[in-house]
Design a protein around this motif. Structure first.
Motif, short mmCIF file in Angstrom:
data_model
loop_
_atom_site.label_atom_id
_atom_site.label_comp_id
_atom_site.label_asym_id
_atom_site.label_seq_id
_atom_site.Cartn_x
_atom_site.Cartn_y
_atom_site.Cartn_z
N PRO A 62 69.14 -12.66 6.87
CA PRO A 62 68.27 -11.62 7.40
C PRO A 62 68.50 -11.20 9.10
CG PRO A 62 67.72 -14.32 8.16
CD PRO A 62 68.91 -13.88 7.65
N LEU A 63 67.97 -10.12 9.25
CA LEU A 63 67.50 -9.66 9.78
C LEU A 63 67.26 -9.81 11.88
CD1 LEU A 63 68.20 -6.37 11.35
CD2 LEU A 63 66.86 -5.51 11.07
N PHE A 64 68.35 -10.53 12.67
CA PHE A 64 67.96 -10.89 14.27
C PHE A 64 67.90 -10.08 14.79
CE2 PHE A 64 69.74 -14.46 11.75
CZ PHE A 64 69.19 -15.32 11.62
N ARG A 65 66.93 -10.15 15.63
CA ARG A 65 66.46 -9.81 16.80
C ARG A 65 66.58 -10.24 18.32
NH1 ARG A 65 64.94 -5.14 15.79
NH2 ARG A 65 63.61 -3.80 15.55
N ASP A 66 67.63 -10.07 19.27
CA ASP A 66 67.44 -10.75 20.79
C ASP A 66 66.35 -10.20 21.68
OD1 ASP A 66 68.85 -12.28 19.00
OD2 ASP A 66 70.54 -11.62 20.30
N ILE A 67 65.60 -11.21 22.36
CA ILE A 67 65.21 -10.68 23.64
C ILE A 67 65.71 -11.34 24.95
CG2 ILE A 67 62.88 -10.78 25.23
CD1 ILE A 67 61.32 -10.95 22.41
N PHE A 68 65.93 -10.53 25.79
CA PHE A 68 66.36 -10.71 26.77
C PHE A 68 65.36 -11.61 28.13
CE2 PHE A 68 68.35 -11.63 31.37
CZ PHE A 68 68.62 -13.17 31.20
N ILE A 69 64.57 -12.71 28.18
CA ILE A 69 63.71 -12.88 29.46
C ILE A 69 64.68 -13.40 31.06
CG2 ILE A 69 62.06 -15.40 29.45
CD1 ILE A 69 62.50 -15.02 26.31
N THR A 70 64.19 -13.00 31.37
CA THR A 70 64.26 -12.61 33.24
C THR A 70 64.15 -14.05 33.62
OG1 THR A 70 63.09 -11.02 34.23
CG2 THR A 70 64.87 -10.33 33.16
N PHE A 71 65.01 -14.78 34.07
CA PHE A 71 64.76 -16.01 35.49
C PHE A 71 64.90 -16.29 35.86
CE2 PHE A 71 63.49 -20.65 36.32
CZ PHE A 71 62.30 -20.39 36.08
N GLY A 72 64.79 -16.29 37.05
CA GLY A 72 65.29 -16.06 38.80
C GLY A 72 66.30 -14.50 38.88
N GLN A 73 67.98 -15.40 38.32
CA GLN A 73 69.11 -14.28 39.08
C GLN A 73 69.47 -14.54 37.51
OE1 GLN A 73 71.39 -15.70 42.24
NE2 GLN A 73 69.84 -15.10 43.23
#
Length: 103
Positions: A62-73
């Motif tokens: 299936p079509l996947f999506r990614d999210i980047f979640i910032t945390f600290g550095q």
């Protein structure tokens, strides 16, 4: 009428969240809680904004999506897919981890 999407977590994603929290917990319990909350807050946005993540181009079905979640550095990657009216959380990993997701 807007579509109401529900969130579903794969067992691997639940284990990833627990692993992230346990890893940080050893060094900083407060940071462990904040990291887990930051990830959960990102997930809570998905029903209203399901296409917010970038498309993973090397995985077609299936079509996947990614999210980047910032945390600290650094931060965490959250991989999800949309199936019918469900948003399925697939995996979570730290940006410095070498993780494989099933193709």
């Amino acid at each position: 009428m807007p579509v109401t999407r529900k969130i579903e977590w794969l067992p691997e994603a639940i284990a990833d969240l627990a692993r992230v929290r346990e890893f940080i917990q050893v060094h900083n319990p407060d940071a462990a809680s904040r990291a887990a909350n930051r990830i959960r807050d990102a997930v809570k946005k998905l029903p209203d904004h399901p296409l917010i993540g970038r498309t993973v181009h090397d995985i077609v079905r299936p079509l996947f999506r990614d999210i980047f979640i910032t945390f600290g550095q650094s931060g965490y990657w959250l991989r999800y897919t949309i199936v019918d009216n469900a948003i399925i959380i697939v995996r979570i990993w730290h940006e410095r981890e070498n993780r494989e997701t099933p193709k």
